[in-house]
Design a protein around this motif. Structure first.
Motif, PDB file in Angstrom:
ATOM      1  N   LYS A 149      14.481   2.756   9.843  1.00 45.83           N
ATOM      2  CA  LYS A 149      14.512   4.021   9.404  1.00 45.83           C
ATOM      3  C   LYS A 149      14.841   3.655   7.820  1.00 45.83           C
ATOM      4  O   LYS A 149      15.916   2.734   7.871  1.00 45.83           O
ATOM      5  N   ILE A 150      14.413   4.136   6.706  1.00 44.48           N
ATOM      6  CA  ILE A 150      15.048   4.080   5.435  1.00 44.48           C
ATOM      7  C   ILE A 150      14.780   5.438   4.534  1.00 44.48           C
ATOM      8  O   ILE A 150      13.916   5.966   4.812  1.00 44.48           O
ATOM      9  N   ALA A 151      16.010   5.247   3.643  1.00 42.54           N
ATOM     10  CA  ALA A 151      15.821   6.501   2.891  1.00 42.54           C
ATOM     11  C   ALA A 151      16.568   6.093   1.485  1.00 42.54           C
ATOM     12  O   ALA A 151      17.720   5.467   1.469  1.00 42.54           O
ATOM     13  N   LEU A 152      16.076   6.753   0.144  1.00 46.08           N
ATOM     14  CA  LEU A 152      16.645   6.543  -0.835  1.00 46.08           C
ATOM     15  C   LEU A 152      17.892   7.937  -0.879  1.00 46.08           C
ATOM     16  O   LEU A 152      17.499   9.026  -0.909  1.00 46.08           O
ATOM     17  N   MET A 153      19.078   7.351  -0.930  1.00 47.48           N
ATOM     18  CA  MET A 153      20.190   8.382  -1.193  1.00 47.48           C
ATOM     19  C   MET A 153      20.514   8.882  -2.346  1.00 47.48           C
ATOM     20  O   MET A 153      20.942  10.035  -2.803  1.00 47.48           O
ATOM     21  N   SER A 154      20.477   7.917  -3.503  1.00 46.27           N
ATOM     22  CA  SER A 154      20.437   8.354  -4.839  1.00 46.27           C
ATOM     23  C   SER A 154      19.766   7.744  -6.026  1.00 46.27           C
ATOM     24  O   SER A 154      19.391   6.442  -5.557  1.00 46.27           O
ATOM     25  N   ALA A 176       0.961  -1.339   0.125  1.00 41.05           N
ATOM     26  CA  ALA A 176       0.089  -0.090  -0.088  1.00 41.05           C
ATOM     27  C   ALA A 176       0.855   1.337  -0.071  1.00 41.05           C
ATOM     28  O   ALA A 176       0.483   2.496  -0.366  1.00 41.05           O
ATOM     29  N   ASP A 177       2.144   1.089   0.642  1.00 40.24           N
ATOM     30  CA  ASP A 177       3.064   2.318   0.709  1.00 40.24           C
ATOM     31  C   ASP A 177       3.853   2.404  -0.478  1.00 40.24           C
ATOM     32  O   ASP A 177       4.498   3.479  -0.685  1.00 40.24           O
ATOM     33  N   ALA A 178       3.720   1.510  -1.514  1.00 42.79           N
ATOM     34  CA  ALA A 178       4.679   1.538  -2.587  1.00 42.79           C
ATOM     35  C   ALA A 178       4.699   2.695  -3.460  1.00 42.79           C
ATOM     36  O   ALA A 178       5.849   3.172  -3.869  1.00 42.79           O
ATOM     37  N   THR A 179       3.848   3.339  -3.569  1.00 42.31           N
ATOM     38  CA  THR A 179       3.690   4.489  -4.452  1.00 42.31           C
ATOM     39  C   THR A 179       4.366   5.831  -3.683  1.00 42.31           C
ATOM     40  O   THR A 179       4.773   6.557  -4.187  1.00 42.31           O
ATOM     41  N   SER A 180       4.095   5.807  -2.340  1.00 41.53           N
ATOM     42  CA  SER A 180       4.416   6.947  -1.552  1.00 41.53           C
ATOM     43  C   SER A 180       6.068   6.792  -1.238  1.00 41.53           C
ATOM     44  O   SER A 180       6.532   7.733  -1.356  1.00 41.53           O
ATOM     45  N   GLU A 181       6.414   5.529  -1.310  1.00 41.69           N
ATOM     46  CA  GLU A 181       7.756   5.293  -0.640  1.00 41.69           C
ATOM     47  C   GLU A 181       8.748   5.182  -1.977  1.00 41.69           C
ATOM     48  O   GLU A 181       9.771   5.498  -2.003  1.00 41.69           O
ATOM     49  N   GLY A 182       8.242   4.562  -3.091  1.00 43.25           N
ATOM     50  CA  GLY A 182       9.107   4.320  -4.051  1.00 43.25           C
ATOM     51  C   GLY A 182       9.692   3.018  -4.413  1.00 43.25           C
ATOM     52  O   GLY A 182       9.697   2.216  -3.320  1.00 43.25           O
TER      53      GLY A 182
END
Length: 179
Positions: free
Chosen positions: A119-124, A51-57
């Motif tokens: 925690k998770i983040a796209l860095m590049s 469900a979060d795929a579109t908001s997270e990427g």
């Protein structure tokens, strides 16, 4: 970028010595039950959208999927779904699979193991996106072989960097480093 190749996001070697990050050294986490779970009959190759795929990427979703199959691989001692979510060239992923296979052959298991992404983040972005994750690994017992006494392992925090690559329409894990 300093690269210490470490398995998937975990820290534990089949020899039962906890590791904190050595080059080309498999470190493995996974959740496990006191009894082996039957091996999965199918091998998922790409993450099912959440469900979060579109908001997270898609890149972050691929890392979350890898973490899920990572935990499942340690619970079932079946590395195939883990390898399906990774590039064939991912040495840290292959190292984790090797640890799981050796433990299974020895009749060992992980009891109470679970890795969670806090925690998770796209860095590049780009052809080889980078995703960083802060994870927590629960305290668990390692039973290195059939009949062996459980060896308690402490809970720990992990800081992981995932390099991704495209396979068809999906992202797969190309490499994992621990920092």
């Amino acid at each position: 970028m300093v690269r210490r190749i470490v398995l998937g996001a975990l820290i534990l070697v089949v020899a039962s010595a906890p590791l904190t990050g050595c080059a080309n050294t498999p470190i493995t986490p996974g959740s496990s039950k006191s009894e082996k779970t039957p091996k999965a009959t199918s091998t998922p190759s790409s993450p099912a959208p959440s469900a979060d795929a579109t908001s997270e990427g898609a890149e972050i979703e691929a890392v979350r999927h890898y973490n899920d199959v990572f935990n499942r691989a340690f619970a079932t001692l079946d590395p195939d779904p883990l390898l399906a979510a990774a590039s064939p060239d991912c040495t840290s992923c292959q190292g984790t699979a090797d640890v799981i296979t050796k433990l299974d052959k020895a009749g060992g298991r992980y009891d109470g193991f679970e890795q969670k992404i806090d925690k998770i983040a796209l860095m590049s972005k780009g052809d080889r996106p980078i995703v960083q994750a802060e994870s927590s690994l629960s305290a668990f017992d390692l039973v290195p072989r059939a009949g062996a006494k459980p060896e308690p392992q402490k809970a720990r925090r992990l800081f992981l960097t995932f390099e991704l690559e495209k396979r068809g329409d999906s992202w797969t894990v190309a490499q994992i480093t621990q920092g």
